[in-house]
Design a protein around this motif. Structure first.
Motif, short mmCIF file in Angstrom:
data_model
loop_
_atom_site.label_atom_id
_atom_site.label_comp_id
_atom_site.label_asym_id
_atom_site.label_seq_id
_atom_site.Cartn_x
_atom_site.Cartn_y
_atom_site.Cartn_z
N VAL A 15 19.81 -6.78 83.35
CA VAL A 15 18.47 -7.43 83.85
C VAL A 15 17.53 -6.98 82.71
N ALA A 16 17.07 -8.47 82.32
CA ALA A 16 16.02 -8.22 81.09
C ALA A 16 14.97 -9.36 81.43
N GLY A 17 13.69 -8.72 81.33
CA GLY A 17 12.62 -9.34 81.73
C GLY A 17 12.43 -9.87 83.43
N GLY A 18 13.28 -9.08 84.03
CA GLY A 18 13.20 -9.65 85.70
C GLY A 18 14.52 -10.73 85.85
N ILE A 19 15.20 -11.23 84.84
CA ILE A 19 16.21 -12.04 85.01
C ILE A 19 17.60 -11.48 84.91
N GLU A 20 18.43 -11.94 86.01
CA GLU A 20 19.83 -11.40 85.99
C GLU A 20 20.74 -11.93 85.13
N ILE A 21 21.21 -11.21 84.42
CA ILE A 21 21.95 -11.94 82.98
C ILE A 21 23.42 -11.44 83.02
N ALA A 22 24.30 -12.24 82.63
CA ALA A 22 25.57 -11.89 82.28
C ALA A 22 25.88 -11.73 80.84
N LEU A 23 26.12 -10.58 80.64
CA LEU A 23 26.48 -10.10 79.35
C LEU A 23 28.01 -10.06 78.89
N VAL A 24 28.32 -10.92 78.01
CA VAL A 24 29.76 -11.21 78.09
C VAL A 24 30.34 -10.96 76.62
N ARG A 25 31.23 -10.31 76.33
CA ARG A 25 31.99 -10.22 74.98
C ARG A 25 33.34 -11.03 75.14
N ASP A 26 33.26 -12.00 74.35
CA ASP A 26 34.33 -12.69 74.32
C ASP A 26 35.78 -12.29 73.74
N GLU A 27 36.97 -12.84 73.66
CA GLU A 27 38.06 -12.10 73.34
C GLU A 27 37.86 -11.78 71.81
N ASP A 28 37.16 -12.46 71.22
CA ASP A 28 37.24 -12.20 69.65
C ASP A 28 35.94 -11.32 69.35
N GLY A 29 35.47 -10.70 70.22
CA GLY A 29 34.38 -9.68 69.96
C GLY A 29 32.87 -10.21 70.06
N GLY A 30 32.84 -11.71 70.04
CA GLY A 30 31.35 -12.07 70.11
C GLY A 30 30.72 -11.81 71.29
N VAL A 31 29.32 -11.57 71.27
CA VAL A 31 28.72 -11.50 72.47
C VAL A 31 27.75 -12.53 73.04
N HIS A 32 27.69 -12.83 74.05
CA HIS A 32 26.85 -13.75 74.48
C HIS A 32 26.08 -13.43 75.83
N ALA A 33 24.98 -14.20 76.23
CA ALA A 33 24.27 -13.83 77.48
C ALA A 33 23.81 -15.34 78.18
N LEU A 34 24.06 -15.13 79.44
CA LEU A 34 23.60 -16.57 80.34
C LEU A 34 23.36 -15.92 81.57
N GLU A 35 22.71 -16.74 82.33
CA GLU A 35 22.04 -16.50 83.56
C GLU A 35 23.32 -16.09 84.36
N ASP A 36 23.13 -15.20 85.01
CA ASP A 36 24.13 -14.66 85.81
C ASP A 36 24.36 -15.20 87.43
#
Length: 80
Positions: free
Chosen positions: A23-44
């Motif tokens: 949770v960041a700023g009251g928003i639920e977020i899916a924090l994802v690390r792809d198979e190559d190690g890149g990190v992404h965030a999107l609404e959960d």
């Protein structure tokens, strides 16, 4: 909305091919690390129903909703 940096996790908490919910700023977020190690965030939440994407499967640079099988691009967050 503030542009302030909000720490929500460390890289050590997120293995490649894994998603966690944060949770960041009251928003639920899916924090994802792809198979190559890149990190992404999107609404959960799947766009079909109130299903957390962080419970889905990560494959390549996509995450798949476990209930509907819908896939989302980790870079844009858009459904495929």
């Amino acid at each position: 909305m503030s542009d302030a940096f909000i720490p929500v996790a460390t890289l050590a908490q997120l293995d490649a091919g894994e998603a966690i919910d944060v949770v960041a700023g009251g928003i639920e977020i899916a924090l994802v690390r792809d198979e190559d190690g890149g990190v992404h965030a999107l609404e959960d939440v799947c766009s079909h129903e109130e299903i957390p994407l962080s419970d889905g499967d990560v494959e390549g640079c996509t995450i798949e909703c476990w209930k509907h099988g819908s896939q989302f691009d980790l870079v844009s967050g858009r459904p495929l």
